[in-house]
Scaffold this motif. Sequence first.
Motif, short mmCIF file in Angstrom:
data_model
loop_
_atom_site.label_atom_id
_atom_site.label_comp_id
_atom_site.label_asym_id
_atom_site.label_seq_id
_atom_site.Cartn_x
_atom_site.Cartn_y
_atom_site.Cartn_z
N UNK A 65 0.57 -1.30 0.01
CA UNK A 65 -0.04 -0.18 0.09
C UNK A 65 0.84 1.11 0.09
N UNK A 66 0.08 2.44 -0.11
CA UNK A 66 0.98 3.62 -0.03
C UNK A 66 1.31 4.05 1.33
N UNK A 67 2.29 5.08 1.15
CA UNK A 67 3.09 5.67 2.51
C UNK A 67 2.14 6.89 2.71
N UNK A 68 1.73 7.30 3.80
CA UNK A 68 1.22 8.58 4.32
C UNK A 68 1.87 9.12 5.30
N UNK A 69 1.36 10.08 5.70
CA UNK A 69 1.94 11.00 7.27
C UNK A 69 1.46 10.16 8.21
N UNK A 70 0.42 9.27 8.20
CA UNK A 70 0.19 8.54 9.08
C UNK A 70 1.13 7.65 9.68
N UNK A 71 1.93 7.02 8.77
CA UNK A 71 3.20 6.34 9.05
C UNK A 71 4.18 6.94 10.11
N UNK A 72 4.31 8.20 9.95
CA UNK A 72 5.19 8.97 10.58
C UNK A 72 4.39 9.30 12.05
N UNK A 73 3.36 9.68 12.24
CA UNK A 73 2.56 9.64 13.37
C UNK A 73 2.43 8.57 14.32
N UNK A 74 2.34 7.32 13.47
CA UNK A 74 2.41 6.14 14.37
C UNK A 74 3.91 5.59 14.64
N UNK A 75 4.72 6.30 14.41
CA UNK A 75 6.31 5.98 14.47
C UNK A 75 6.47 6.28 16.07
N UNK A 76 7.14 5.15 16.76
CA UNK A 76 7.27 5.24 18.31
C UNK A 76 8.03 6.55 18.76
N UNK A 77 8.73 7.11 17.91
CA UNK A 77 9.39 8.39 18.32
C UNK A 77 8.67 9.44 18.48
N UNK A 78 7.79 9.51 17.21
CA UNK A 78 6.83 10.75 17.15
C UNK A 78 5.72 10.52 18.55
N UNK A 79 5.15 9.15 18.79
CA UNK A 79 4.45 9.20 19.98
C UNK A 79 4.91 9.11 21.24
N UNK A 80 6.43 8.95 21.34
CA UNK A 80 6.98 9.38 22.56
C UNK A 80 6.95 10.89 22.80
N UNK A 81 7.30 11.65 21.60
CA UNK A 81 7.32 13.11 21.71
C UNK A 81 5.93 13.81 22.29
N UNK A 82 4.93 13.20 21.82
CA UNK A 82 3.62 13.71 22.24
C UNK A 82 3.20 13.16 23.59
N UNK A 83 3.67 12.01 24.12
CA UNK A 83 3.52 11.64 25.40
C UNK A 83 4.23 12.45 26.43
N UNK A 84 5.44 12.59 25.91
CA UNK A 84 6.38 13.70 26.76
C UNK A 84 5.69 15.00 27.08
N UNK A 85 5.19 15.54 25.96
CA UNK A 85 4.68 16.97 26.17
C UNK A 85 3.50 16.86 27.19
#
Length: 275
Positions: A65-85
């Motif tokens: 399938x296609x890659x989208x920005x959702x692949x980035x927002x589901x990345x563990x580092x991205x998720x960790x940044x939101x939880x940290x904030x």
Amino acid sequence: MKKFMELWTFEWNRAKRFYGFLLAFMTALQAYAVFHEYHIWKDGYENYRQQNYAALPEQYLQDYGYLTLEDVTNNSFFVFSIMTAIFALLFYAVFIWYQDWSGKNRFSFRLLSLPGNRFAVYAAKFATIWLLITGLQVWQIGLLYLEELVFSGLIPADIYREIPLQMASTSASPLDLALPSLFSNYLLFYTIGYTALTLGYTFILMHLSGRWKGVFLAATLAIVLFAAMLLFLRTGITTRLYAEEKYWMTIAVSLMLLLSGTWANYRLLEKRISV
């Protein structure tokens, strides 16, 4: 109003270093998430081409399938940044009270002794947290636009698909909690959130005004509120309501608690805390 504005400016000046570090840390983590997700895709795509010699992009899309920005927002580092904030702001919301009440020469005495309404102290701290949250949301929206621009530039155009930013997070993602895709969800989440912050400040002021007695009273109040909620749910009323009716009932109850907590905080500052 003058006292409130002066205290709000004072609180903001104290928060600037913490806030700047938080924004920089979150930005760095999300930037790493973009390139981390790109390298994951690149390695996987190279392995796919080696196993399927001269494979066409159409074949790859059928399998992955296609890659989208959702692949980035589901990345563990991205998720960790939101939880940290989120947790950093929760910590700071508590810290801005106790930093003034600690030590021998308590700075709170000077704040409460200033001419004018004491409630301005509470309003300035609450407004500071509101400003930090709102600023973080605006910053995150800007980051999403920038991340999409960079990620779409790294991924081949025939494999990347642009999606609306509202679809960049799943319902289970912390990003959807911080930036709900629907206004109705935004209104619900932040009404409940600011109500919880108000009640949290009520418990803090109970502690500051009564020490261990205040802790006992705050714990008792929390138990009473929790028990009342359980008893209300056991009545079965919610099972006979439509989803929209449950939504507005939650908003109404939250607003009543917010106003009650604000009034309690006013009374505690004016009547219970002495300098």
